[in-house]
Design an enzyme around this catalytic site. Structure first.
Site, mmCIF file in Angstrom:
data_model
loop_
_atom_site.group_PDB
_atom_site.id
_atom_site.type_symbol
_atom_site.label_atom_id
_atom_site.label_comp_id
_atom_site.label_asym_id
_atom_site.label_seq_id
_atom_site.Cartn_x
_atom_site.Cartn_y
_atom_site.Cartn_z
ATOM 1 N N ASP A 141 35.670 -1.262 -24.503
ATOM 2 C CA ASP A 141 34.454 -1.423 -23.722
ATOM 3 C C ASP A 141 33.886 -0.046 -23.447
ATOM 4 O O ASP A 141 34.623 0.890 -23.187
ATOM 5 C CB ASP A 141 34.732 -2.115 -22.380
ATOM 6 C CG ASP A 141 35.245 -3.527 -22.573
ATOM 7 O OD1 ASP A 141 36.307 -3.825 -22.016
ATOM 8 O OD2 ASP A 141 34.605 -4.287 -23.271
ATOM 9 N N ASP A 174 40.802 3.450 -25.296
ATOM 10 C CA ASP A 174 39.557 3.987 -24.736
ATOM 11 C C ASP A 174 38.613 2.880 -24.284
ATOM 12 O O ASP A 174 37.430 2.899 -24.590
ATOM 13 C CB ASP A 174 38.826 4.858 -25.765
ATOM 14 C CG ASP A 174 39.641 6.059 -26.183
ATOM 15 O OD1 ASP A 174 40.417 6.555 -25.351
ATOM 16 O OD2 ASP A 174 39.498 6.487 -27.322
#
Length: 137
Positions: free
Chosen positions: A110, A127
């Site tokens: 996201d 991440d």
């Protein structure tokens, strides 16, 4: 003394869209020239925006918010594509002053920036929250 011209009504008018419970399999883009939009479901676990797309971060997002002053309420935003090493995004935000309340954001990755999240559940892998700005949780 200089004065600021009055704002165009189209630039400051707000729009609230109530999304009835259901599973919506589509990509949604809120364009940069459409600020002050609210998307609201009744419950995050019953109003689901879902995608199953891969590729790059820009193109795989289920919900892309390019506009500022966006609000999301009581939604699940997800990208269900799964393959190790492939970047997929449930939510991509480029606008400023964006807020989410009572939402679930589920994806392999996201992307976020200068935004506010209250009572939200966020799940991802590598991440899963990134961007060049500040987020308040």
């Amino acid at each position: 003394m200089a004065t600021t011209p009055p704002a165009d009504a189209a630039e400051t008018s707000a729009a609230a869209l109530l999304i009835t419970p259901g599973i919506y399999e589509e990509k949604i883009v809120v364009p940069a020239d459409k600020p002050f939009i609210t998307l609201s479901g009744s419950k995050a676990n019953s109003t689901i925006l879902t995608g199953n797309d891969s590729g790059n971060i820009i193109e795989s997002a289920t919900l892309t918010v390019l506009a500022s002053d966006f609000v999301g309420r009581y939604l699940t935003i997800q990208n269900t594509f799964r393959k190790h090493g492939v970047e997929v995004v449930a939510l991509r935000i480029s606008g400023d002053r964006v807020a989410f309340f009572g939402c679930r954001i589920l994806g392999y990755q996201d992307e976020a920036g200068r935004h506010y999240y209250r009572n939200c559940y966020i799940e991802g892998a590598v991440d899963f929250i990134c961007g060049n700005a500040a987020s308040l949780f």
